[in-house]
Enzyme design. Structure first.
Site, mmCIF file in Angstrom:
data_model
loop_
_atom_site.group_PDB
_atom_site.id
_atom_site.type_symbol
_atom_site.label_atom_id
_atom_site.label_comp_id
_atom_site.label_asym_id
_atom_site.label_seq_id
_atom_site.Cartn_x
_atom_site.Cartn_y
_atom_site.Cartn_z
ATOM 1 N N ALA A 66 0.863 -1.178 0.000
ATOM 2 C CA ALA A 66 0.000 0.000 0.000
ATOM 3 C C ALA A 66 0.903 1.232 0.000
ATOM 4 O O ALA A 66 2.056 1.167 0.447
ATOM 5 C CB ALA A 66 -0.896 -0.017 1.230
ATOM 6 N N GLY A 111 0.708 -4.905 1.036
ATOM 7 C CA GLY A 111 -0.465 -5.006 0.169
ATOM 8 C C GLY A 111 -0.183 -5.716 -1.143
ATOM 9 O O GLY A 111 -1.088 -6.296 -1.743
ATOM 10 N N GLU A 114 -0.439 -9.270 -0.317
ATOM 11 C CA GLU A 114 -1.867 -9.534 -0.068
ATOM 12 C C GLU A 114 -2.640 -9.639 -1.381
ATOM 13 O O GLU A 114 -3.534 -10.466 -1.517
ATOM 14 C CB GLU A 114 -2.435 -8.420 0.823
ATOM 15 C CG GLU A 114 -1.850 -8.467 2.220
ATOM 16 C CD GLU A 114 -2.179 -7.227 3.043
ATOM 17 O OE1 GLU A 114 -1.718 -6.131 2.668
ATOM 18 O OE2 GLU A 114 -2.886 -7.360 4.043
ATOM 19 N N GLU A 134 4.497 -4.845 7.541
ATOM 20 C CA GLU A 134 3.694 -3.796 8.173
ATOM 21 C C GLU A 134 4.162 -3.467 9.593
ATOM 22 O O GLU A 134 4.178 -2.306 9.994
ATOM 23 C CB GLU A 134 2.203 -4.203 8.204
ATOM 24 C CG GLU A 134 1.511 -4.100 6.860
ATOM 25 C CD GLU A 134 1.676 -5.338 5.992
ATOM 26 O OE1 GLU A 134 2.480 -6.222 6.325
ATOM 27 O OE2 GLU A 134 0.986 -5.422 4.958
#
Ligand code: CAA
Length: 260
Positions: A66, A111, A114, A134
């Site tokens: 992200a 992300g 993911e 993270e």
């Protein structure tokens, strides 16, 4: 001049190839990228001419997570909304009737990892680094990583990766069962198209039901999961593909599935 899109679509041999296209930021996932990805997925849903979907990244990475620059000043409420947005898009990807293949190279972090896990199958280029870093940013995964990773590799390995934030290489990812194949980078797209071509010889209805049995079944206890499986097994017997598949076996010839 038209703005360049962050997610490009091209179709080759009944395969939709979605390419993340923000290479200077290593395909970091911001709201615009997620929103374009969501729109592309919605357009692919229900398209019978598309038999498989490949997801890949332009440049030197699949996706490095992200977008940290976009996230850094978010309030708690905004961050939760951002996570929900990513989760909605990734769930839509997972819910596609067509099998999805992530072709992962360079980095699949946060992300990005993911996103690869929201695909049905992952193929990695040699040298790819996977990780959920993270915790190193003082946060937890937000796009489903804490839920999908243990389902794919088991709680022990997932806990190690999520707690330490350590990266693993493609060979370790293969040993973990996170990826099904590791190939030289130059062969990644060919490997994905080859995998897709194998699936194209099979019945799309059966493939769709396999996805439902696995994903929906993961939410159920064994008895309910088996009931779901029996139900889907029964439904396949209402298809012409079942007649054709079994007849072809008995007649010692290749089956011609039509998705009916
Ligand atoms: N967000 C925003 N920008 C990013 C980014 C990210 N996740 N990852 C890389 N970039 C940007 C860099 O800031 C850099 O931009 P500038 O050229 O403008 O400085 C550019 O992409 C190239 O990156 P690097 O110079 O860092 O490239 P490198 O080869 O030296 O390192 C890397 C590559 C190890 C992947 C490193 O970029 C990195 O660690 N990225 C962050 C990885 C990360 O922590 N991801 C998790 C994000 S949190 C998350 O994803 C939460 C969630 O679950 C929803």
């Amino acid at each position: 001049m038209a703005e360049e899109s962050f997610v490009q679509l091209r179709v080759e041999d009944q395969t939709a190839i979605l390419s993340l296209n923000r290479p200077k930021q290593l395909n970091a996932l911001n709201r615009n990228v997620l929103s374009e990805l969501g729109m592309q997925i919605a357009m692919l849903s229900g398209r019978k001419d598309i038999r498989t979907v490949i997801l890949r990244g332009e440049g030197k990475a699949f996706a490095a997570g992200a977008d940290i620059a976009e996230m850094q000043e978010l309030s708690a409420q905004q961050a939760e909304q951002f996570a929900r947005m990513g989760q909605r898009v990734f769930t839509a990807l997972e819910s596609l009737a067509q099998p999805t293949i992530a072709l992962v190279h360079g980095f699949a972090l946060g992300g990005g990892m993911e996103l690869s896990m929201a695909c049905d199958v992952r193929i990695a280029a040699e040298g790819t680094q996977f990780g959920q870093p993270e915790v190193q940013l003082g946060v937890v995964p937000g796009f489903g990583g804490s839920q999908r990773l243990p389902r794919i590799v088991g709680a022990g390995r997932a806990m190690h990766l999520l707690l330490s934030g350590e990266r693993i290489d493609a060979q370790t990812a293969l040993a973990y069962g996170l990826v099904t194949e590791v190939v030289p980078g130059a062969e990644l797209l060919d490997a994905g198209l080859r995998y897709a071509s194998v699936l194209h010889k099979l019945g799309p209805v059966a493939l769709q039901y396999v996805k439902r049995a696995v994903y929906d079944g993961a939410e159920l206890d064994l008895a309910r999961g088996q009931a779901l499986e029996a139900n889907l097994f029964g439904l396949t017997f209402a298809t012409k593909d079942q007649r054709e598949g079994m007849r072809a076996f008995l007649e010692k010839r290749a089956a011609q599935f039509r998705g009916e």
